[in-house]
Design an enzyme around this catalytic site. Structure first.
Site, PDB file in Angstrom:
ATOM      1  CG  ASP A  87      24.174 -23.071   7.339  1.00 54.49           C
ATOM      2  OD1 ASP A  87      24.319 -24.220   6.855  1.00 54.49           O
ATOM      3  OD2 ASP A  87      23.336 -22.247   6.922  1.00 54.49           O
ATOM      4  CE  LYS A  89      23.935 -22.509   3.333  1.00 51.84           C
ATOM      5  NZ  LYS A  89      22.527 -22.974   3.404  1.00 51.84           N
ATOM      6  CG  ASN A  92      26.237 -19.305   4.143  1.00 54.35           C
ATOM      7  OD1 ASN A  92      25.424 -18.626   3.520  1.00 54.35           O
ATOM      8  ND2 ASN A  92      25.874 -20.171   5.078  1.00 54.35           N
ATOM      9  CG  ASP A 108      23.494 -17.228   6.744  1.00 57.24           C
ATOM     10  OD1 ASP A 108      23.015 -16.833   7.829  1.00 57.24           O
ATOM     11  OD2 ASP A 108      22.891 -18.012   5.985  1.00 57.24           O
ATOM     12  CB  THR A 128      23.138 -26.841   4.685  1.00 56.38           C
ATOM     13  OG1 THR A 128      22.763 -25.492   5.011  1.00 56.38           O
ATOM     14  CG2 THR A 128      22.620 -27.180   3.298  1.00 56.38           C
TER      15      THR A 128
END
Length: 237
Positions: A87, A89, A92, A108, A128
């Protein structure tokens, strides 16, 4: 906290406690009571990379290279440890108070996964929409899904726009699966061919041809940055 959130928290704590890298948020202690988890971590006062992108619109190549160098080093370390983040992004990635982009810290790890070669491919779809790799949507992927997400981040920090957009989550993911990104926006006229070449190598749909973190770190754009010869005065904002 429901059972799903509890499992994600336990997964994150379990993974982070065993990691030691300057670009990964460090957990120093964790405590659990009947209703809550208490976690003692590094403190990052510079906010999210996402907020920095929103404020600046897009980065110079030198600043973008700082972020990418940190992120790729981080991914190389994680993948060597048999961990995929899943994840990645800008939300994060946290900044230190001094806003040195090479000191960003990845956070995260709730959906991170330990893997061994015998476990691959992974079939659980997580991530995401803007940053998810096409093979994750197809539910058959390996750790190189993180490199696709890194390519999306690089595209965004150099242009201020995602490579695959859409009006809703379904349209975004359809475009990730079937769409083609381009460098047609006028902002790309100020970005070097080497930067675009690295993006192409990270946003490669054929996973067997997509760069690993180690290959990306060895790309000319990255080695020029480390050598201090990146043409940041000519390209970028």
């Amino acid at each position: 906290m429901d059972e799903k959130e509890k499992l994600a928290m336990e997964n994150e704590i379990g993974i982070l406690k065993n990691l030691d890298h300057p670009n990964i948020l460090k957990i120093h202690e964790s405590y659990e009571c009947e209703k809550r988890y208490y976690i003692v971590t590094d403190i990052c006062k510079g906010g999210e990379l996402f907020d920095e992108i929103t404020k600046n619109k897009f980065f110079t190549e030198n600043n973008a290279a700082q972020v990418m160098y940190a992120l790729l080093r981080c991914l190389k370390y994680l993948h060597e440890q048999g961990i995929m983040h899943r994840d990645l992004k800008p939300e994060n990635l946290l900044l230190e108070e001094n806003k040195n982009y090479e000191q960003v810290k990845l956070i995260d790890f709730g959906t991170a996964k330990k893997f061994e070669s015998k476990d691959l491919p992974i079939t659980q779809m997580v991530g995401t929409p803007y940053y998810i790799a096409p093979e994750v949507i197809k539910k058959s992927y390996n750790e190189k899904c993180d490199l696709w997400s890194a390519g999306v981040i690089m595209y965004i920090i150099l242009s201020g726009q995602p490579p695959f957009g859409g009006r809703n989550e379904k349209q975004i993911m359809d475009n990730v699966q079937n769409g083609k990104f381009n460098f047609n926006n006028k902002v790309w006229g100020n970005v070097s061919p080497d930067a675009k070449d690295l993006i192409n190598s990270l946003l490669e749909r054929d996973v067997t041809k997509r760069f690993s973190a180690e290959q990306a770190l060895g790309h000319k754009w990255m080695t020029d940055y480390k050598a201090g010869t990146l043409e940041s005065g000519k390209f970028g904002k």
